[in-house]
Write an enzyme that holds these catalytic residues in place. Structure first.
Site, PDB file in Angstrom:
ATOM      1  N   HIS A 162      -5.451 -15.251  -4.928  1.00 33.91           N
ATOM      2  CA  HIS A 162      -6.014 -16.172  -5.990  1.00 33.91           C
ATOM      3  C   HIS A 162      -5.016 -17.135  -6.497  1.00 33.91           C
ATOM      4  CE1 HIS A 162      -9.796 -14.568  -7.231  1.00 33.91           C
ATOM      5  NE2 HIS A 162      -9.376 -13.281  -6.961  1.00 33.91           N
ATOM      6  N   ALA A 173       3.615   7.100   0.064  1.00 31.65           N
ATOM      7  CA  ALA A 173       2.357   7.219  -0.811  1.00 31.65           C
ATOM      8  C   ALA A 173       2.681   6.083  -2.311  1.00 31.65           C
ATOM      9  CB  ALA A 173       2.174   8.534  -1.226  1.00 31.65           C
ATOM     10  N   ARG A 225      14.729   3.974   5.602  1.00 30.60           N
ATOM     11  CA  ARG A 225      15.536   4.379   6.870  1.00 30.60           C
ATOM     12  C   ARG A 225      14.688   4.166   8.116  1.00 30.60           C
ATOM     13  NH1 ARG A 225      13.889   9.471   8.896  1.00 30.60           N
ATOM     14  NH2 ARG A 225      12.534  10.707   7.869  1.00 30.60           N
ATOM     15  N   ARG A 259       6.152  -7.300   1.818  1.00 30.58           N
ATOM     16  CA  ARG A 259       7.069  -8.429   2.873  1.00 30.58           C
ATOM     17  C   ARG A 259       7.014  -7.558   4.185  1.00 30.58           C
ATOM     18  NH1 ARG A 259      12.651  -7.423  -0.264  1.00 30.58           N
ATOM     19  NH2 ARG A 259      12.686  -4.924  -0.243  1.00 30.58           N
TER      20      ARG A 259
END
Length: 230
Positions: free
Chosen positions: A150, A197, A220, A203
């Site tokens: 938005h 989770a 990692r 990014r």
């Protein structure tokens, strides 16, 4: 394993009883699928529809092999590119795929999913911008993917009136997106990636990475530890 005993670790009589229930459930799903197949843009392979599963605007929806929609899953089709699903794709109970508003307005871009990929229960795929998901991708319960944001910079107008900025989400092959992950617009996730989770991905994540956190960062590489100083 005997095809008439589909569960491991159960006594024979209970196994047979549970297996019969599976075949009955799948049979009803197949009947619902047969009724829906003629209305899809392209439907090659078995279509299994659970109780309450819905395909809205099916002329925009294609699948190239077996497709499973578990109970109360919903796929809305209206979009420029359509909803394009590969072979052996499964969409979990209560999951919603929505490229456009139910009530009109600008239509979305659509969704592409490769072969053998699955979306867990109670997921949400907001594909108003283009979303591409590779093959052999596992998504746990409650995964949410958004391809728009938005707009809100104008202080003299309501946020609702300022509209949205559409983008994309790309997910490579052979990924595990664990339960409760949120993926925001403008993100590319490479192949072979594991997302922990509850993470929020804002990014890009490179190939073969294990990532997690809010916002998610690379923890990692799969198969070896990375230098924490990097």
């Amino acid at each position: 394993m005997n095809r008439f005993q589909r569960f491991e670790g159960l006594q024979r009589d209970r196994n047979i009883h549970a297996t019969v229930q599976v075949y009955l459930r799948v049979g009803f799903m197949a009947l619902r699928g047969l009724a829906a197949k003629p209305f899809l843009k392209r439907s090659s392979g078995v279509l299994l529809l659970g109780r309450g599963a819905r395909i809205l605007n099916p002329s925009f929806v294609s699948h190239t092999g077996r497709l499973v929609l578990e109970p109360y899953a919903e796929v809305q089709g209206v979009s420029r590119g359509g909803i394009n699903l590969g072979s052996d794709v499964s969409i979990g109970r209560g999951t919603m795929i929505r490229p456009s508003s139910y009530y009109g307005g600008e239509i979305g871009e659509g969704l592409w999913i490769g072969d053998r990929s699955s979306i867990g229960c109670d997921g949400f795929i907001g594909c108003s911008g283009r979303i591409s998901i590779g093959s052999d991708v596992m998504m746990g319960p409650g995964v949410r993917i958004f391809s728009e944001n938005h707009l809100f910079d104008d202080l003299h107008s309501s946020i609702k009136s300022q509209g949205v900025s559409r983008s994309y989400v790309e997910i490579g092959d052979d990924c595990w997106i664990a339960s409760g992950v949120t993926i925001t617009a403008g993100v590319r996730i490479g192949s072979g990636v594991v997302i922990a989770a509850g993470s929020i991905v804002t990014r890009d994540i490179p190939d073969d990475s294990v990532a997690g956190g809010i916002p998610a960062r690379v923890l990692r590489k799969r198969g070896r530890q990375i230098d924490e100083a990097k």
